[in-house]
Structures are given as C-alpha cells and as structure tokens.
Design a protein around this motif. Structure first.
Motif, PDB file in Angstrom:
ATOM      1  N   ARG A  81       0.820  -1.214   0.000  1.00 17.67           N
ATOM      2  CA  ARG A  81       0.000   0.000   0.000  1.00 17.67           C
ATOM      3  C   ARG A  81       0.854   1.265   0.000  1.00 17.67           C
ATOM      4  O   ARG A  81       0.349   2.355  -0.291  1.00 17.67           O
ATOM      5  CB  ARG A  81      -0.939   0.003   1.204  1.00 17.67           C
ATOM      6  CG  ARG A  81      -0.241   0.021   2.544  1.00 17.67           C
ATOM      7  CD  ARG A  81      -1.216  -0.055   3.706  1.00 17.67           C
ATOM      8  NE  ARG A  81      -0.504  -0.169   4.973  1.00 17.67           N
ATOM      9  CZ  ARG A  81      -0.077  -1.316   5.484  1.00 17.67           C
ATOM     10  NH1 ARG A  81      -0.299  -2.457   4.828  1.00 17.67           N
ATOM     11  NH2 ARG A  81       0.563  -1.352   6.641  1.00 17.67           N
ATOM     12  N   GLU A  82       2.153   1.131   0.355  1.00 16.40           N
ATOM     13  CA  GLU A  82       3.053   2.280   0.347  1.00 16.40           C
ATOM     14  C   GLU A  82       3.848   2.398  -0.953  1.00 16.40           C
ATOM     15  O   GLU A  82       4.672   3.299  -1.092  1.00 16.40           O
ATOM     16  CB  GLU A  82       4.007   2.209   1.536  1.00 16.40           C
ATOM     17  CG  GLU A  82       3.309   2.384   2.876  1.00 16.40           C
ATOM     18  CD  GLU A  82       4.272   2.333   4.052  1.00 16.40           C
ATOM     19  OE1 GLU A  82       5.512   2.282   3.812  1.00 16.40           O
ATOM     20  OE2 GLU A  82       3.798   2.326   5.211  1.00 16.40           O
ATOM     21  N   ARG A  83       3.582   1.505  -1.891  1.00 10.65           N
ATOM     22  CA  ARG A  83       4.222   1.593  -3.214  1.00 10.65           C
ATOM     23  C   ARG A  83       3.220   1.166  -4.292  1.00 10.65           C
ATOM     24  O   ARG A  83       3.469   0.291  -5.096  1.00 10.65           O
ATOM     25  CB  ARG A  83       5.500   0.757  -3.266  1.00 10.65           C
ATOM     26  CG  ARG A  83       5.378  -0.709  -2.890  1.00 10.65           C
ATOM     27  CD  ARG A  83       6.736  -1.389  -2.940  1.00 10.65           C
ATOM     28  NE  ARG A  83       6.687  -2.829  -2.777  1.00 10.65           N
ATOM     29  CZ  ARG A  83       6.786  -3.703  -3.785  1.00 10.65           C
ATOM     30  NH1 ARG A  83       6.927  -3.274  -5.022  1.00 10.65           N
ATOM     31  NH2 ARG A  83       6.745  -5.000  -3.557  1.00 10.65           N
ATOM     32  N   ARG A  84       2.067   1.865  -4.272  1.00  8.87           N
ATOM     33  CA  ARG A  84       0.985   1.514  -5.189  1.00  8.87           C
ATOM     34  C   ARG A  84       1.399   1.622  -6.652  1.00  8.87           C
ATOM     35  O   ARG A  84       0.844   0.934  -7.511  1.00  8.87           O
ATOM     36  CB  ARG A  84      -0.226   2.409  -4.933  1.00  8.87           C
ATOM     37  CG  ARG A  84      -0.861   2.222  -3.565  1.00  8.87           C
ATOM     38  CD  ARG A  84      -2.059   3.163  -3.401  1.00  8.87           C
ATOM     39  NE  ARG A  84      -2.543   3.129  -2.027  1.00  8.87           N
ATOM     40  CZ  ARG A  84      -3.431   2.263  -1.559  1.00  8.87           C
ATOM     41  NH1 ARG A  84      -3.912   1.332  -2.373  1.00  8.87           N
ATOM     42  NH2 ARG A  84      -3.825   2.292  -0.301  1.00  8.87           N
ATOM     43  N   GLU A  85       2.352   2.502  -6.948  1.00  9.95           N
ATOM     44  CA  GLU A  85       2.763   2.669  -8.344  1.00  9.95           C
ATOM     45  C   GLU A  85       3.383   1.408  -8.922  1.00  9.95           C
ATOM     46  O   GLU A  85       3.520   1.283 -10.147  1.00  9.95           O
ATOM     47  CB  GLU A  85       3.725   3.850  -8.485  1.00  9.95           C
ATOM     48  CG  GLU A  85       4.982   3.758  -7.644  1.00  9.95           C
ATOM     49  CD  GLU A  85       4.878   4.445  -6.303  1.00  9.95           C
ATOM     50  OE1 GLU A  85       5.774   5.261  -5.985  1.00  9.95           O
ATOM     51  OE2 GLU A  85       3.904   4.190  -5.572  1.00  9.95           O
ATOM     52  N   ASP A  86       3.770   0.448  -8.054  1.00  7.55           N
ATOM     53  CA  ASP A  86       4.331  -0.814  -8.536  1.00  7.55           C
ATOM     54  C   ASP A  86       3.262  -1.857  -8.864  1.00  7.55           C
ATOM     55  O   ASP A  86       3.563  -2.886  -9.481  1.00  7.55           O
ATOM     56  CB  ASP A  86       5.273  -1.416  -7.470  1.00  7.55           C
ATOM     57  CG  ASP A  86       6.552  -0.617  -7.304  1.00  7.55           C
ATOM     58  OD1 ASP A  86       6.945   0.074  -8.265  1.00  7.55           O
ATOM     59  OD2 ASP A  86       7.148  -0.678  -6.216  1.00  7.55           O
ATOM     60  N   ILE A  87       2.014  -1.605  -8.459  1.00  8.37           N
ATOM     61  CA  ILE A  87       0.979  -2.630  -8.605  1.00  8.37           C
ATOM     62  C   ILE A  87       0.712  -2.986 -10.073  1.00  8.37           C
ATOM     63  O   ILE A  87       0.626  -4.175 -10.413  1.00  8.37           O
ATOM     64  CB  ILE A  87      -0.312  -2.202  -7.872  1.00  8.37           C
ATOM     65  CG1 ILE A  87      -0.058  -2.235  -6.357  1.00  8.37           C
ATOM     66  CG2 ILE A  87      -1.486  -3.098  -8.251  1.00  8.37           C
ATOM     67  CD1 ILE A  87      -1.214  -1.728  -5.516  1.00  8.37           C
ATOM     68  N   PRO A  88       0.558  -2.023 -10.994  1.00 12.28           N
ATOM     69  CA  PRO A  88       0.329  -2.422 -12.392  1.00 12.28           C
ATOM     70  C   PRO A  88       1.429  -3.319 -12.950  1.00 12.28           C
ATOM     71  O   PRO A  88       1.141  -4.318 -13.630  1.00 12.28           O
ATOM     72  CB  PRO A  88       0.262  -1.085 -13.133  1.00 12.28           C
ATOM     73  CG  PRO A  88      -0.223  -0.113 -12.098  1.00 12.28           C
ATOM     74  CD  PRO A  88       0.441  -0.557 -10.827  1.00 12.28           C
ATOM     75  N   ALA A  89       2.686  -3.009 -12.651  1.00 13.61           N
ATOM     76  CA  ALA A  89       3.786  -3.843 -13.152  1.00 13.61           C
ATOM     77  C   ALA A  89       3.743  -5.236 -12.525  1.00 13.61           C
ATOM     78  O   ALA A  89       4.013  -6.239 -13.202  1.00 13.61           O
ATOM     79  CB  ALA A  89       5.128  -3.170 -12.859  1.00 13.61           C
ATOM     80  N   LEU A  90       3.389  -5.303 -11.241  1.00 18.12           N
ATOM     81  CA  LEU A  90       3.285  -6.603 -10.574  1.00 18.12           C
ATOM     82  C   LEU A  90       2.148  -7.437 -11.158  1.00 18.12           C
ATOM     83  O   LEU A  90       2.295  -8.639 -11.380  1.00 18.12           O
ATOM     84  CB  LEU A  90       3.067  -6.398  -9.071  1.00 18.12           C
ATOM     85  CG  LEU A  90       4.303  -6.032  -8.251  1.00 18.12           C
ATOM     86  CD1 LEU A  90       3.892  -5.474  -6.896  1.00 18.12           C
ATOM     87  CD2 LEU A  90       5.213  -7.230  -8.074  1.00 18.12           C
ATOM     88  N   TYR A 141      -6.764  -0.702  -3.971  1.00 19.54           N
ATOM     89  CA  TYR A 141      -6.955  -1.588  -2.826  1.00 19.54           C
ATOM     90  C   TYR A 141      -5.731  -1.562  -1.909  1.00 19.54           C
ATOM     91  O   TYR A 141      -4.595  -1.369  -2.370  1.00 19.54           O
ATOM     92  CB  TYR A 141      -7.218  -3.016  -3.323  1.00 19.54           C
ATOM     93  CG  TYR A 141      -7.595  -3.989  -2.241  1.00 19.54           C
ATOM     94  CD1 TYR A 141      -8.733  -3.806  -1.476  1.00 19.54           C
ATOM     95  CD2 TYR A 141      -6.801  -5.111  -1.995  1.00 19.54           C
ATOM     96  CE1 TYR A 141      -9.083  -4.710  -0.479  1.00 19.54           C
ATOM     97  CE2 TYR A 141      -7.148  -6.029  -1.011  1.00 19.54           C
ATOM     98  CZ  TYR A 141      -8.285  -5.819  -0.252  1.00 19.54           C
ATOM     99  OH  TYR A 141      -8.622  -6.704   0.722  1.00 19.54           O
ATOM    100  N   ASP A 142      -5.933  -1.773  -0.604  1.00 16.43           N
ATOM    101  CA  ASP A 142      -4.840  -1.642   0.369  1.00 16.43           C
ATOM    102  C   ASP A 142      -3.963  -2.890   0.505  1.00 16.43           C
ATOM    103  O   ASP A 142      -2.899  -2.832   1.104  1.00 16.43           O
ATOM    104  CB  ASP A 142      -5.390  -1.274   1.751  1.00 16.43           C
ATOM    105  CG  ASP A 142      -5.670   0.214   1.874  1.00 16.43           C
ATOM    106  OD1 ASP A 142      -5.177   0.985   1.023  1.00 16.43           O
ATOM    107  OD2 ASP A 142      -6.385   0.611   2.808  1.00 16.43           O
ATOM    108  N   TRP A 143      -4.397  -4.062   0.046  1.00 14.50           N
ATOM    109  CA  TRP A 143      -3.611  -5.288   0.040  1.00 14.50           C
ATOM    110  C   TRP A 143      -3.000  -5.621   1.404  1.00 14.50           C
ATOM    111  O   TRP A 143      -1.784  -5.565   1.581  1.00 14.50           O
ATOM    112  CB  TRP A 143      -2.518  -5.228  -1.031  1.00 14.50           C
ATOM    113  CG  TRP A 143      -3.085  -5.073  -2.404  1.00 14.50           C
ATOM    114  CD1 TRP A 143      -3.078  -3.940  -3.163  1.00 14.50           C
ATOM    115  CD2 TRP A 143      -3.784  -6.070  -3.159  1.00 14.50           C
ATOM    116  NE1 TRP A 143      -3.741  -4.162  -4.351  1.00 14.50           N
ATOM    117  CE2 TRP A 143      -4.178  -5.469  -4.373  1.00 14.50           C
ATOM    118  CE3 TRP A 143      -4.112  -7.402  -2.916  1.00 14.50           C
ATOM    119  CZ2 TRP A 143      -4.889  -6.156  -5.350  1.00 14.50           C
ATOM    120  CZ3 TRP A 143      -4.821  -8.090  -3.882  1.00 14.50           C
ATOM    121  CH2 TRP A 143      -5.208  -7.472  -5.085  1.00 14.50           C
ATOM    122  N   PRO A 144      -3.832  -6.005   2.364  1.00 12.05           N
ATOM    123  CA  PRO A 144      -3.288  -6.379   3.682  1.00 12.05           C
ATOM    124  C   PRO A 144      -2.347  -7.573   3.621  1.00 12.05           C
ATOM    125  O   PRO A 144      -1.473  -7.721   4.467  1.00 12.05           O
ATOM    126  CB  PRO A 144      -4.544  -6.700   4.499  1.00 12.05           C
ATOM    127  CG  PRO A 144      -5.616  -6.976   3.496  1.00 12.05           C
ATOM    128  CD  PRO A 144      -5.302  -6.091   2.333  1.00 12.05           C
TER     129      PRO A 144
END
Length: 447
Positions: free
Chosen positions: A314-323, A351-354
């Motif tokens: 949740r502290e590096r949301r900009e990485d989610i699309p690449a992941l 989403y916060d992804w716990p």
C-alpha cells in the motif's frame, strides 16, 4: 512429493528387492536391478529416477559406490539411499561423505524405510522448486520501480557483496524470501546452495535436529546419522524465515553457530565447522520480544548486522500495475498473457492489500483460473477488490471551495490509478492538459 515418483532398487538379494518394492510401491513406480551394471542400464534406458536405493555390498558384482557415482554423474539431483549390513557401517559412512542422502541397516526397519524415502523425495522436490524460483528471480521477480523499492534494491546490492548476516523485516507477504534469494544470487556464494527454513512450521522438538543434524541413535527414531540444514547450506546461504518463532534452546545454538562458525549435531560432542551466510526474516518486532524475554538480545545483535525493511504494497501503489502484468505473464496459460481492463487495474491499485504482494499474486492467479474471455475486468476479482468503493469523505470534510474540491478530486483519481495521468484523464473525461490545470491551477502555495 509426487505420487508418481520413480524409484530404482539395486540389490543382489531378490528377497530384499521384493521387500523394498512392496514398501516403496506406495510412493510410486519401483524398478529393480540386481547389480551395478544392470542399474546403469536402467538409469540410461528408463531414467530419470526420483530416488535410488542401493545395497552397499554385492559380492561378485561391485558395491553401492559404483551406483552412487553413476547416479551423481547423470542425475545429480536424485537422492541415493545406501542399504548396508550391520557390520559395514564404515562403508555406509563413506558413501554419505561421497554424496549419499542417507543409509539404512539390515535387517530393515520398515517404518524407517518409508520415512527416509519420503524425506528424500521431499528434498528432491525442494531442490527443483528452488531452481524454478531462482529462474523466476533471474527473470525479474523483484518487480517495481517505486522510490521505496529502489532503496531496497540499493541496499541489496551493497549487502550482497559481504558475508555478514542480514535481517529482513516487513509485513507478511512483502517478499522477504524473494529479497533473500536476490541477496544470495548477487553474492559471491551464488554457486552454493540456498536453503530456506520456515521456522514457524517446525516444532521446537524437531528444530534442533533439522538445523544441526543428529547422530544415529541420538533419539527415538534416529536410525541413521543425518546432516542438518547448516551443513546442507555449507558454502551458501541459510534463510531462516520467521526467526521470531524460534525457541530459547535453538536460539542459544544459533548464537554459537554465528559466533564460532561451527555447530554440534544432536548426540555428538565434536563440533562441525560450517561456512554459511545467515539471512533471517520476521514480521514480528524482535525488540519487543527481547523486552518480553522471548528473544535473546545478543542473538538479535548478531542477526541484525544489516537491516532491510520492506515496505508494504500500500506504500508503493505505483508498482501494482507492473506486478499484476508480471504475475499474469508468469501464470498465463498457452503463453498468452490476458489483458487487464483499465477499470480493473484502477481498482487493484486502489486496494490496500493487507496480504501484500503474496495476496496480489494469489488474486491474479484466481482471476486467471476462472477467466474465459482473455480480458480481466472488475468482476474477475473478489470483493472488496472488484467493487472497491471511492473514499471521498476526506475530500470535503473542511468544506473547500468548488475549485479546491476539483483539485482534490483530480489528485484523488490520480492516486487511485497509481499516478497514471492518461488513465486519470480518461476517468475524469478531460484531456491531459485540463488534468494538469486541475492539479496545479488551484494548488495552494507551498504545497
């Protein structure tokens, strides 16, 4: 362990062969050979085998070391278990030194045969899994370019060149084992083994034997000597995951191993020198556990020479699309990765992804398994991800002007899509130039 394991039994005694075939038949398909020459034929014509049992002494035919060397030459990942008569223990120990997985004495202990076979097959599976995971790392499984992750990359690069212990902390699912593997792969020990240990999954009573090994007869069920994971990791890296779950006795032994570079097998007094780099990981606050008397302070100092703190997703949301794209490509069937609809990607990013990266990977895998269209949309993802609500109350709490509210809402949408300005403009139904005006024209000075 695969139910279709292929096992080769080599023994000049047909009764022994038949007994082993009956016992091992529950684990898979069993082939037989009466001497090393026939074993070589079986290995070349019927291999690869997942496990080999060989008698040590076969009069007029050779010995088990011939079979062992043949297997090691052609199937280096296949474990070999040596069977020996009671009077030939020295020969069995020689075979262990030359790479045999374990040895068993005649007359057979039926339970020991099955137990050791299961353990050998499990080790082979783990070796293959480690190789697969290593290939994933080499393909770039540490995915992301956020500032937080770039800082981790830098720390990994600096720490990898050393041999000092590393402590990796972070929430569950942030990728601690992946970072440990990256440390190993970039280190001078990269050609040595990487041995992961889930300390939280092993009981305290078994942990000592697992890590440090044991002598034959050192406890009930110890029918043979066994090397521990410290010795298995010699020349490489031992990864102790969930180190905070280790009990006080093993903590003391770990401290000695780190201080002295040696371990003692259970039931033996002679120390064994080991050359192992220890990387530990935990999602617990070890300083708090020290204060509670649950973790040794001196061990913490030994482990925490280099500290890597992994940020939650949740502290590096900009990485989610690449992941998402990375996991989709890895798991795509037929080699064709599906398309992720922009609205679905926006909701995944919001989403916060716990459960962090691990949860994201599982969610993508589930969506792929159930999708039949080749396009992943919001309905392919479970609640609350697929219907992630917009949280707007924070935008209006201080009753801003309409211009300021427009700026805040534009910034909210931009954050929602992970900084993708084109996607933010599309959702706002404006062009990029207008989006910039919304974000900047009413921005308070100094913000």
């Amino acid at each position: 362990m695969s139910p279709a394991a292929r096992i080769l039994v080599v023994d000049d005694d047909p009764h022994a062969r038949d007994l082993l075939k009956r016992l091992l038949g529950m684990l898979g398909e069993v082939s037989q050979a009466s001497d090393p020459k026939m074993a070589a034929t079986r290995l070349s014509e019927e291999g690869p085998f997942d496990l080999v049992f060989t008698d040590m002494m076969m009069p007029n035919a050779g010995d088990g070391l011939i079979v062992l060397n043949e297997v090691r030459a052609h199937l280096p990942d296949t474990p070999v278990i040596v069977v020996t008569a009671f009077g030939n223990i020295e020969g069995a120990l020689d075979s262990i030194q030359q790479g045999a997985f374990d040895y068993l004495s005649k007359p057979f202990d039926v339970d020991a045969i099955v137990r050791v076979a299961r353990r050998a097959l499990e080790q082979k599976r783990l070796v293959e899994e480690n190789r697969s995971l290593r290939k994933q790392v080499e393909r770039g499984a540490m995915v992301g370019r956020s500032p937080a992750l770039l800082e981790v990359y830098k720390q990994v690069a600096r720490a990898a060149a050393t041999a000092v212990p590393v402590l990796i902390t972070g929430e569950t699912g942030t990728g601690k084992e992946m970072v440990a593997r990256a440390l190993h792969r970039r280190s001078p020990r990269s050609n040595g083994p990487f041995i992961p240990v889930d300390c939280g999954a092993i009981s305290e009573s078994l942990m000592e034997s697992e890590l440090f090994g044991h002598a034959r007869g050192s406890f009930t069920g110890a029918t043979g000597a066994r090397r521990g994971l410290f010795e298995e990791a010699h020349g490489g890296t031992l990864f102790l995951d969930e180190i905070g779950d280790v009990g006080p006795k093993v903590q003391a032994q770990l401290l000695r191993a780190l201080q002295e570079g040696e371990i003692r097998r259970v039931g033996e007094s002679a120390p064994v020198k080991v050359d192992v780099r220890v990387v530990a990981a935990t999602n617990k606050d070890l300083k708090a556990r020290v204060a509670e008397g649950l973790f040794r302070e001196d061990l913490l100092y030994r482990l925490d020479v280099v500290h890597l703190q992994l940020p939650p997703l949740r502290e590096r949301r900009e990485d989610i699309p690449a992941l998402v794209e990375h996991f989709a490509a890895l798991q795509a069937r037929g080699g064709v990765a599906p398309v992720v609809a922009s609205e679905a990607m926006a909701r995944l990013t919001a989403y916060d992804w716990p459960g962090n990266v691990r949860q994201l990977e599982n969610v993508v895998a589930r969506a792929l398994a159930l999708n039949v269209t080749g396009v992943l949309g919001p309905p392919d993802f479970p609640e609350p991800i697929g219907d992630a609500p917009r949280k707007l109350s924070g935008l209006t709490g201080d009753m801003p002007s309409l211009a300021e509210l427009s700026r805040r809402y534009a910034a909210h949408v931009l954050q929602h899509v992970g900084g993708n300005k084109s996607e933010a403009a599309r959702l706002l139904d404006v062009d990029r130039k207008t989006l910039y005006k919304l974000l900047e024209a009413h921005e308070p000075a100094g913000e």
